[in-house]
Design a protein around this motif. Structure first.
Motif, mmCIF file in Angstrom:
data_model
loop_
_atom_site.group_PDB
_atom_site.id
_atom_site.type_symbol
_atom_site.label_atom_id
_atom_site.label_comp_id
_atom_site.label_asym_id
_atom_site.label_seq_id
_atom_site.Cartn_x
_atom_site.Cartn_y
_atom_site.Cartn_z
ATOM 1 N N GLY A 163 19.594 96.918 109.952
ATOM 2 C CA GLY A 163 18.325 96.645 108.327
ATOM 3 C C GLY A 163 17.974 97.336 107.440
ATOM 4 N N LEU A 164 19.282 98.418 107.274
ATOM 5 C CA LEU A 164 19.097 98.473 105.955
ATOM 6 C C LEU A 164 20.801 97.305 104.703
ATOM 7 C CD1 LEU A 164 19.094 101.362 104.187
ATOM 8 C CD2 LEU A 164 21.073 102.029 104.931
ATOM 9 N N ALA A 165 19.481 96.975 104.158
ATOM 10 C CA ALA A 165 20.585 95.879 103.212
ATOM 11 C C ALA A 165 21.385 96.515 102.445
ATOM 12 C CB ALA A 165 18.849 95.426 102.524
ATOM 13 N N ALA A 166 22.081 96.145 102.218
ATOM 14 C CA ALA A 166 23.146 96.491 100.945
ATOM 15 C C ALA A 166 22.742 96.560 99.482
ATOM 16 C CB ALA A 166 24.033 95.629 100.757
ATOM 17 N N ASN A 167 21.465 96.171 99.408
ATOM 18 C CA ASN A 167 20.905 96.702 97.758
ATOM 19 C C ASN A 167 19.529 97.610 97.850
ATOM 20 O OD1 ASN A 167 19.025 94.355 98.827
ATOM 21 N ND2 ASN A 167 19.387 93.801 97.152
ATOM 22 N N ASP A 168 19.337 98.393 99.232
ATOM 23 C CA ASP A 168 17.932 98.728 99.754
ATOM 24 C C ASP A 168 17.995 100.552 98.886
ATOM 25 O OD1 ASP A 168 15.807 100.327 100.366
ATOM 26 O OD2 ASP A 168 15.947 99.252 102.354
ATOM 27 N N TYR A 169 18.346 100.575 97.899
ATOM 28 C CA TYR A 169 19.193 101.653 96.983
ATOM 29 C C TYR A 169 18.225 103.076 97.321
ATOM 30 C CZ TYR A 169 22.327 98.965 94.997
ATOM 31 O OH TYR A 169 22.992 97.763 94.509
ATOM 32 N N VAL A 170 17.055 102.667 97.520
ATOM 33 C CA VAL A 170 15.748 103.772 98.017
ATOM 34 C C VAL A 170 16.104 104.028 99.586
ATOM 35 C CG1 VAL A 170 13.061 104.088 98.331
ATOM 36 C CG2 VAL A 170 14.229 102.653 96.246
ATOM 37 N N GLY A 171 16.052 102.824 100.334
ATOM 38 C CA GLY A 171 16.703 104.202 101.757
ATOM 39 C C GLY A 171 18.012 104.326 101.558
ATOM 40 N N PHE A 172 18.753 103.775 100.491
ATOM 41 C CA PHE A 172 20.005 104.971 100.511
ATOM 42 C C PHE A 172 19.827 106.247 100.675
ATOM 43 C CE2 PHE A 172 23.854 101.795 99.130
ATOM 44 C CZ PHE A 172 23.236 100.523 100.086
ATOM 45 N N THR A 173 18.557 106.575 100.376
ATOM 46 C CA THR A 173 17.789 108.225 99.343
ATOM 47 C C THR A 173 17.632 108.844 100.736
ATOM 48 O OG1 THR A 173 16.507 107.175 98.462
ATOM 49 C CG2 THR A 173 18.412 107.790 97.127
ATOM 50 N N PHE A 174 16.877 107.906 101.356
ATOM 51 C CA PHE A 174 16.641 108.216 103.195
ATOM 52 C C PHE A 174 17.330 109.114 103.908
ATOM 53 C CE2 PHE A 174 12.499 106.058 101.719
ATOM 54 C CZ PHE A 174 11.511 106.750 102.016
ATOM 55 N N PHE A 175 18.521 108.487 103.829
ATOM 56 C CA PHE A 175 19.694 108.857 104.323
ATOM 57 C C PHE A 175 20.758 109.540 103.537
ATOM 58 C CE2 PHE A 175 18.927 104.981 106.459
ATOM 59 C CZ PHE A 175 20.017 104.641 107.984
ATOM 60 N N ILE A 176 20.794 109.694 102.644
ATOM 61 C CA ILE A 176 21.357 111.032 101.923
ATOM 62 C C ILE A 176 20.459 111.833 102.050
ATOM 63 C CG2 ILE A 176 21.975 111.453 99.389
ATOM 64 C CD1 ILE A 176 23.190 109.065 99.143
ATOM 65 N N GLY A 177 18.819 111.592 101.417
ATOM 66 C CA GLY A 177 18.303 113.367 102.060
ATOM 67 C C GLY A 177 18.166 113.679 103.184
ATOM 68 N N PHE A 178 18.334 113.248 104.157
ATOM 69 C CA PHE A 178 18.454 113.817 105.651
ATOM 70 C C PHE A 178 19.928 114.537 105.940
ATOM 71 C CE2 PHE A 178 20.758 112.883 109.420
ATOM 72 C CZ PHE A 178 19.944 113.881 110.594
ATOM 73 N N MET A 179 20.852 113.660 105.080
ATOM 74 C CA MET A 179 22.616 114.855 105.838
ATOM 75 C C MET A 179 22.644 115.687 104.123
ATOM 76 S SD MET A 179 24.740 113.374 107.825
ATOM 77 C CE MET A 179 25.793 115.433 108.187
ATOM 78 N N ALA A 180 21.470 115.574 103.618
ATOM 79 C CA ALA A 180 21.712 117.101 102.681
ATOM 80 C C ALA A 180 21.013 118.105 102.831
ATOM 81 C CB ALA A 180 21.623 116.467 100.976
ATOM 82 N N MET A 181 19.691 117.555 102.949
ATOM 83 C CA MET A 181 19.270 118.870 104.345
ATOM 84 C C MET A 181 19.079 119.094 105.321
ATOM 85 S SD MET A 181 16.430 118.944 102.633
ATOM 86 C CE MET A 181 15.364 117.925 102.115
ATOM 87 N N PHE A 182 20.184 118.181 106.078
ATOM 88 C CA PHE A 182 20.759 118.772 107.633
ATOM 89 C C PHE A 182 22.215 119.958 107.020
ATOM 90 C CE2 PHE A 182 24.013 117.740 110.701
ATOM 91 C CZ PHE A 182 22.840 118.403 111.934
ATOM 92 N N ALA A 183 23.288 119.287 106.512
ATOM 93 C CA ALA A 183 24.431 120.075 105.631
ATOM 94 C C ALA A 183 23.567 121.540 105.549
ATOM 95 C CB ALA A 183 24.739 119.301 105.100
ATOM 96 N N ALA A 184 22.536 121.236 104.228
ATOM 97 C CA ALA A 184 22.719 122.374 103.911
ATOM 98 C C ALA A 184 21.765 123.757 104.400
ATOM 99 C CB ALA A 184 20.658 122.469 102.419
#
Ligand SMILES: *C/C=C(C)/C=C/C=C(C)/C=C/C1=C(C)CCCC1(C)C
Length: 250
Positions: free
Chosen positions: A13-34
């Motif tokens: 379900g994560l489309a290759a051009n869903d850039y907003v979707g990407f930032t939900f994944f990046i946001g999760f990982m950044a918060m987790f790592a922090a």
């Protein structure tokens, strides 16, 4: 079982051009790592800073948990996970007020400063939520009421007793960190009311900013506001330790 179902939840379900979707994944990982970083560093800072770092880690950890849900919500619906954002904010924003109190405590901050700031943040978030969901047709009115809470917080950190305590500390390391946090509140936090003004029914910026793009701005802004805020506190903890030992050496 649990692990496989967690892993399986998002692979489609994560489309290759869903850039907003990407930032939900990046946001999760950044918060987790922090969070991992802040928790691990608790052992490296002096006693009175440990609670501050713990709170920094809790803020990013609470955000990480909500980003986990928000990714799924976004993938399933393609719409803004508004409820999850507010559930996150109602926990993390008061904790950011606690951070202000903790760093000023050594310079005479009293509990009433903490309660005042928490009260302002609740006014801001509860009225904002009502305007964004239940009473969307009257979002301007609720937005104005909510802004009163935001202005209360801004007043405390720019002019009110919090700023006075920071000034009277005569500690340049604290004062620098305090101003950085105050800028986060003024500039970093301003993205949220701007996003709110994009509400389609009666928002002042309706049509100017597409709601979809607001999620992109929120996701990037959240990471800066929560991780950046924590890093300023971390820097304060580490640098004030150095300046304290320099003072002893001198
Ligand atoms: C980590 C999350 C943070 C720092 C969230 C902050 C949220 C705000 C400053 C929200 C403010 C709002 C207004 C000032 C008016 C319109 C409604 C809100 C709730 C979006």
């Amino acid at each position: 079982m649990l692990i496989t179902s967690i892993l399986a939840a998002n692979v489609n379900g994560l489309a290759a051009n869903d850039y907003v979707g990407f930032t939900f994944f990046i946001g999760f990982m950044a918060m987790f790592a922090a969070s991992v970083f802040f928790f691990m560093e608790i052992n490296r800072v002096e006693g009175k800073w440990k609670t501050s770092l713990l709170i920094s880690g809790l803020i990013t950890m609470i955000a990480a948990a909500h980003y986990w849900y928000m990714r799924d919500y976004w993938l399933a619906t393609g719409t803004s996970p508004t409820q999850f954002r507010y559930i996150d904010w109602i926990l993390t924003v008061p904790l950011m007020c606690v951070e202000f109190y903790l760093i000023l405590k050594a310079f005479g901050a009293k509990m009433d400063l903490l309660w005042k700031m928490i009260f302002y943040s609740l006014v801001m978030l509860i009225f904002g939520y009502l305007g964004e969901t239940v009473y969307r047709n009257n979002s301007v009115l609720w937005g104005i009421l909510s802004t009163l809470g935001y202005v209360g917080i801004l007043y405390e950190v720019w002019l009110g007793s919090a700023r006075q305590l920071a000034k009277s500390s005569n500690d340049p390391v604290l004062l620098n960190a305090f101003s950085a946090l105050a800028w986060f509140v003024l500039v970093g936090w301003a993205i949220y009311p701007i996003g709110y003004m994009a509400i389609e029914t009666d928002g002042w910026l309706r049509g100017v900013i597409a709601i979809k793009n607001m999620d992109l701005i929120y996701n990037i802004g959240d990471a800066i506001n929560k991780i950046g805020f924590g890093l300023v506190i971390y820097g304060l903890a580490v640098n004030s330790k150095q300046s304290a030992s320099q003072a002893v050496a001198a």
